[in-house]
Design an enzyme around this catalytic site. Structure first.
Site, short mmCIF file in Angstrom:
data_model
loop_
_atom_site.label_atom_id
_atom_site.label_comp_id
_atom_site.label_asym_id
_atom_site.label_seq_id
_atom_site.Cartn_x
_atom_site.Cartn_y
_atom_site.Cartn_z
NE ARG A 1 -5.61 50.65 33.70
CZ ARG A 1 -5.02 50.05 32.68
NH1 ARG A 1 -4.20 50.74 31.89
NH2 ARG A 1 -5.24 48.78 32.42
CG MET B 1 -8.12 41.83 28.22
SD MET B 1 -6.93 42.23 29.53
CE MET B 1 -8.07 42.62 30.87
N GLY B 2 -7.67 43.18 24.12
CA GLY B 2 -7.13 43.65 22.86
C GLY B 2 -7.84 44.93 22.47
CE1 TYR C 1 -9.72 43.79 34.36
CE2 TYR C 1 -11.89 43.04 33.68
CZ TYR C 1 -10.95 44.04 33.78
OH TYR C 1 -11.23 45.30 33.30
CG MET C 2 -10.72 34.54 35.55
SD MET C 2 -11.81 33.17 35.14
CE MET C 2 -10.79 31.79 35.61
CB ILE D 1 -1.55 40.55 28.00
CG1 ILE D 1 -2.82 41.39 28.11
CG2 ILE D 1 -1.01 40.21 29.37
CD1 ILE D 1 -3.95 40.67 28.81
CG ASP D 2 -3.80 44.37 24.65
OD1 ASP D 2 -4.32 43.29 24.97
OD2 ASP D 2 -4.30 45.47 24.93
CG ASP E 1 0.75 52.88 25.08
OD1 ASP E 1 0.27 52.47 26.15
OD2 ASP E 1 0.06 53.28 24.13
NE ARG F 1 -6.13 43.04 34.64
CZ ARG F 1 -6.30 44.35 34.66
NH1 ARG F 1 -6.02 45.05 33.59
NH2 ARG F 1 -6.74 44.96 35.73
#
Length: 429
Positions: free
Chosen positions: A147, A246-247, A351-352, A202-203, A173, A354
């Site tokens: 990142r 997640m989100g 985390y599992m 994934i979001d 993004d 993604r």
């Protein structure tokens, strides 16, 4: 965004004169477009004014290319968090470059944008069809990821030294903003460089694309968490299953997971505020009526209830408080104070999910995204992302794609379907 400000024109590096080596395919004309609006009523103002409505360029192979496949080198980089399908996209790009166009020099940059900066010491990988033959069976990314931004001047210098003509950037993004910075720096240095983005998250929160790769797999895997939460809740007196997905800012995974099995009773997403008092009251009523409940919460929901962390991640995003642990403790404390015995099970599979390999649906989607990215790059397009809109693959300028984060519309059809499935009140405030 106001329709009048929508500009879908794609930047091109020059005129295309090289005949495509592809055979037996339907070539797409540069004038082919997909309408942005799908509803007739939305097109009304444009029709009345006899004006051309907003439309996206159709993706696909072009009959003429800008780059000579025999002399061009290409690069691929994956950035940000892991996502199902990363290896599928890498493989699709490599195979399309090699077998559709005959490109033989393909470099894979290691650990995100760090790999484009010499001082980090990450030597690029040579990506051949043999090297990527079965990587689609694996989760994660064979190139590694990271990142955070890097100096555009240093990145462009590396690309120039390697003779890279097209860089494929796979990410969300933040990655796309970095790709745009590379385009701007290449322009300042007078370098003719194609930069093509492939939307990864994934979001599903990138604007002007219906779906990003990894999203379908995330929903497929998330259902197992709600299955488990429901089984645990039903097996106990006053059983409660609490699942966090997640989100950060967009609740698409949570919303779609609700629709998979109709076993969730409360869905909490970042786009819709809720009060703890109202949630606990409705949860108590649910237990009295049915004896069990399942709650699904997106990680960015209810941030006004948790203490701010004050920190930021490497991408510059604010670090959110853990709403899952907060709700777990708040629910337990509430029923303890009321003297009600409950059985609460908390599940966080983030985390599992993604890190899984892509589902068949996502794998096919990744293949097409990768191929369309190659077609766009070889035809001299740049500063764009491959999109999927109105069930067709299209091109969208990167500045437009990152202009706003896509979110669930609280008044839209998706959220209405979620409310109908859960039976929760529209207003939990």
């Amino acid at each position: 965004m106001d329709d009048a400000t929508l500009r879908f024109e794609i930047t091109r590096l020059g005129e295309c004169h090289v005949p495509s080596p592809m055979r037996g395919v339907r070539f797409v004309g540069d004038d082919e477009r997909v309408l942005y609006h799908a509803r007739l009523e939305d097109l009304g103002p444009w029709l009345q004014a006899h004006a051309e409505p907003p439309a996206m360029e159709v993706a696909g192979p072009r009959e003429r290319l800008l780059f000579d496949p025999s002399s061009i080198a290409c690069g691929i980089v994956t950035c940000g968090g892991l996502c199902p399908g990363l290896n599928d996209v890498i493989r699709a790009i490599v195979l399309s470059l090699r077998y559709h166009y005959g490109v033989t020099r393909i470099h894979g940059f290691r650990y995100g944008y760090e790999g484009l900066v010499h001082r980090h010491g990450h030597a690029p990988l040579d990506l051949t069809p043999e090297a990527v033959a079965r990587i689609n069976e694996l989760g994660g990314t064979v190139l590694g990821s990271s990142r955070g931004p890097q100096d555009p001047a240093e990145m462009v210098r590396t690309l120039k030294d390697l003779g890279i003509g097209i860089l494929f950037t796979i990410g969300g993004d933040g990655t796309l903003r970095g790709a745009h910075a590379i385009v701007e720096e290449a322009g300042r240095q007078g370098l003719s460089l194609g930069v093509i983005g492939v939307p990864k998250t994934i979001d599903n929160d990138i604007s002007f694309t219906q779906r990003t790769f990894g999203f379908a797999t995330a929903v497929t895997e998330a259902r197992w968490a709600t299955y488990a939460a429901n089984a645990e809740a039903e097996a106990a007196r006053n059983g409660i299953g609490l699942v966090k997905l997640m989100g950060r800012d967009s609740g698409f995974i949570a919303a779609h997971t609700v629709l998979v099995n109709s076993q969730v009773n409360f869905c909490l997403i970042p786009e819709v505020r809720f009060s703890l008092e109202r949630l606990l009251g409705d949860l108590s009523a649910r237990l009295q009526h049915r004896g069990h409940a399942v709650i699904l919460v997106a990680e960015g929901a209810g941030q006004d209830l948790v203490a701010p962390t004050g920190g930021k991640d490497a991408s510059g995003n604010a670090k959110y408080g853990d709403i899952g642990l907060f709700l777990r403790d708040a629910i337990s404390d509430h029923f303890r104070r009321t003297g009600t015995e409950i059985s609460l099970k908390y599940i966080d599979p983030s985390y599992m999910i993604r890190s899984q390999p892509a589902s068949p649906v996502d794998s096919a989607f990744c293949l097409l995204l990768g191929q369309h990215a190659v077609h766009a790059g070889m035809s001299g397009r740049t500063d764009m992302v491959v999109s999927f809109w109105n069930h067709e693959f299209t091109h969208v300028p990167i500045p437009l794609a990152v202009s706003a984060r896509k979110k669930v519309d609280p008044l839209g059809a998706l959220w209405s379907s979620v409310l109908a499935s859960t039976g929760q009140a529209r207003d939990l405030w």
